[in-house]
Design a protein around this motif. Structure first.
Motif, short mmCIF file in Angstrom:
data_model
loop_
_atom_site.label_atom_id
_atom_site.label_comp_id
_atom_site.label_asym_id
_atom_site.label_seq_id
_atom_site.Cartn_x
_atom_site.Cartn_y
_atom_site.Cartn_z
N ALA A 144 0.82 -1.21 0.00
CA ALA A 144 0.00 0.00 0.00
C ALA A 144 0.85 1.26 0.00
O ALA A 144 0.36 2.34 -0.36
N THR A 145 2.12 1.15 0.39
CA THR A 145 3.01 2.31 0.39
C THR A 145 4.19 2.08 -0.57
O THR A 145 5.30 2.55 -0.35
N LEU A 146 3.91 1.36 -1.65
CA LEU A 146 4.91 1.04 -2.66
C LEU A 146 4.86 2.05 -3.80
O LEU A 146 3.78 2.46 -4.24
N VAL A 147 6.03 2.43 -4.29
CA VAL A 147 6.15 3.17 -5.54
C VAL A 147 6.87 2.26 -6.52
O VAL A 147 7.98 1.78 -6.25
N LEU A 148 6.23 2.00 -7.65
CA LEU A 148 6.81 1.21 -8.73
C LEU A 148 7.01 2.13 -9.92
O LEU A 148 6.09 2.87 -10.30
N GLY A 149 8.20 2.11 -10.49
CA GLY A 149 8.45 3.00 -11.62
C GLY A 149 9.47 2.43 -12.56
O GLY A 149 10.27 1.56 -12.20
N GLY A 150 9.45 2.92 -13.79
CA GLY A 150 10.44 2.52 -14.77
C GLY A 150 9.85 2.41 -16.15
O GLY A 150 8.79 2.97 -16.46
N ASP A 151 10.56 1.69 -17.00
CA ASP A 151 10.15 1.46 -18.39
C ASP A 151 9.53 0.07 -18.45
O ASP A 151 10.23 -0.93 -18.36
N TYR A 152 8.20 0.02 -18.61
CA TYR A 152 7.49 -1.26 -18.59
C TYR A 152 7.43 -1.90 -19.98
O TYR A 152 7.08 -3.07 -20.10
N ASN A 153 7.68 -1.13 -21.02
CA ASN A 153 7.60 -1.63 -22.40
C ASN A 153 6.24 -2.27 -22.71
O ASN A 153 6.16 -3.24 -23.48
N VAL A 154 5.18 -1.75 -22.12
CA VAL A 154 3.82 -2.14 -22.45
C VAL A 154 2.97 -0.88 -22.53
O VAL A 154 3.37 0.18 -22.03
N ILE A 155 1.81 -0.99 -23.15
CA ILE A 155 0.89 0.14 -23.24
C ILE A 155 -0.47 -0.27 -22.70
O ILE A 155 -0.77 -1.46 -22.57
N THR A 156 -1.30 0.72 -22.41
CA THR A 156 -2.64 0.46 -21.90
C THR A 156 -3.55 -0.05 -23.01
O THR A 156 -3.30 0.16 -24.20
N ARG A 157 -4.64 -0.70 -22.63
CA ARG A 157 -5.59 -1.23 -23.60
C ARG A 157 -6.23 -0.12 -24.44
O ARG A 157 -6.59 -0.35 -25.60
N ASP A 158 -6.40 1.07 -23.83
CA ASP A 158 -7.07 2.16 -24.55
C ASP A 158 -6.06 3.18 -25.11
O ASP A 158 -6.42 4.31 -25.40
N HIS A 159 -4.82 2.76 -25.26
CA HIS A 159 -3.77 3.65 -25.75
C HIS A 159 -4.16 4.25 -27.10
O HIS A 159 -4.73 3.60 -27.96
N GLN A 160 -3.83 5.54 -27.25
CA GLN A 160 -4.03 6.23 -28.52
C GLN A 160 -2.69 6.75 -29.03
O GLN A 160 -1.99 7.43 -28.29
N PRO A 161 -2.29 6.45 -30.27
CA PRO A 161 -3.03 5.58 -31.18
C PRO A 161 -2.98 4.12 -30.73
O PRO A 161 -2.14 3.74 -29.92
#
Length: 267
Positions: A144-161
């Motif tokens: 609950a007090t975690l920060v996760l960050g970086g380059d995930y090399n994925v995009i969201t399902r609703d990404h535009q384009p």
């Protein structure tokens, strides 16, 4: 207040690493998550200069020739490899805790990129699966007090384009983070706004770089934005992502420690 920045340094060679250091030295953030580190002299110089300046560096050497991630901190941080134990490609994760109120666990990650070659797809799928398993093992109160960050090399399902080349397990990574109670900090601050943190040679934009925060930190988020200056200056091909948290208390270096280590500059 505590400010964090994540930036893909694109396996910088020595000349570009020196330029990146000059840019990082101008930044006010207190913790940097640097992704796509390498085993070459550029990464070695950058991290060595940070250590010589008295900053704490958390960096696990990866397989020869592979890319990785490092965390560099201007505030006291304690390495916590147990948080990411069992993740394949251990050089691509870094973890630590910062004494604050509430105490923060920070995990930096560089997810492998992948074309459709079966071995690369398998490598990426295994990494994501073991990362999610490690996050699942973190006690709920600490997550609950975690920060996760970086380059995930994925995009969201609703990404535009929209891009048709991503596989279900890649979209599922972000779904799983949400199921773990982790909130996309940029979307929290800018709901419905599509950002791009990497621009391909064809001009297509992708949001690959992220910060996620645990549920207990959401109300502490005061800002999350993308900084395109390092990309525009050709220091790297990624924008940086910056996150600011309003915390009532964050451990700081004492004046004596700062004087002994020379933390005022990276040079």
């Amino acid at each position: 207040m505590l400010s964090l920045l994540t930036l893909n340094i694109q396996a910088a060679a020595l000349t570009r690493a020196r330029a990146l250091l000059r840019w990082l030295d101008t930044r006010p953030e207190e913790l940097f998550i640097l992704t796509e580190t390498s085993s070459g002299p550029g990464t070695a110089h950058l991290l060595d200069q940070c250590r010589h300046a008295g900053l704490t560096v958390i960096h696990t050497a990866g397989t020869a020739g592979d890319r990785g991630v490092a965390m560099v901190s201007r505030v006291p941080i304690v390495a916590r490899p147990d948080l990411v134990d069992g993740v394949t490609l251990p050089g691509r994760v870094a973890a630590g805790t910062i004494a604050s109120s509430p105490e923060l666990a920070v995990v930096g990650v560089y997810v492998p990129s992948s074309d459709r070659a079966p071995d690369k797809v398998s490598r990426k799928r295994d990494f994501i699966a073991t990362l999610l398993t490690a996050l699942d093992r973190i006690p709920a109160a600490e997550r609950a007090t975690l920060v996760l960050g970086g380059d995930y090399n994925v995009i969201t399902r609703d990404h535009q384009p929209r891009y048709p080349g991503f596989l279900p397990f890649e979209y599922a990574m972000l779904d799983a983070l949400e199921a773990h109670g982790l909130v996309d900090a940029y979307q929290y601050c800018s709901p419905g706004v599509q950002a791009h943190s990497w621009i391909g040679r064809s001009g297509n934009g992708y949001r690959f770089d992220y910060f996620h925060v645990g549920a207990a930190l959401v109300d502490h988020v005061t800002g999350c934005s993308y900084l395109h200056e390092p990309r525009e200056l050709e220091l790297t091909d990624h924008a940086a992502a910056a996150l600011t948290l309003r915390l009532p208390q964050v451990a700081r270096l004492t004046a004596d420690t700062a004087e002994q280590t020379g933390t005022s500059t990276l040079f």
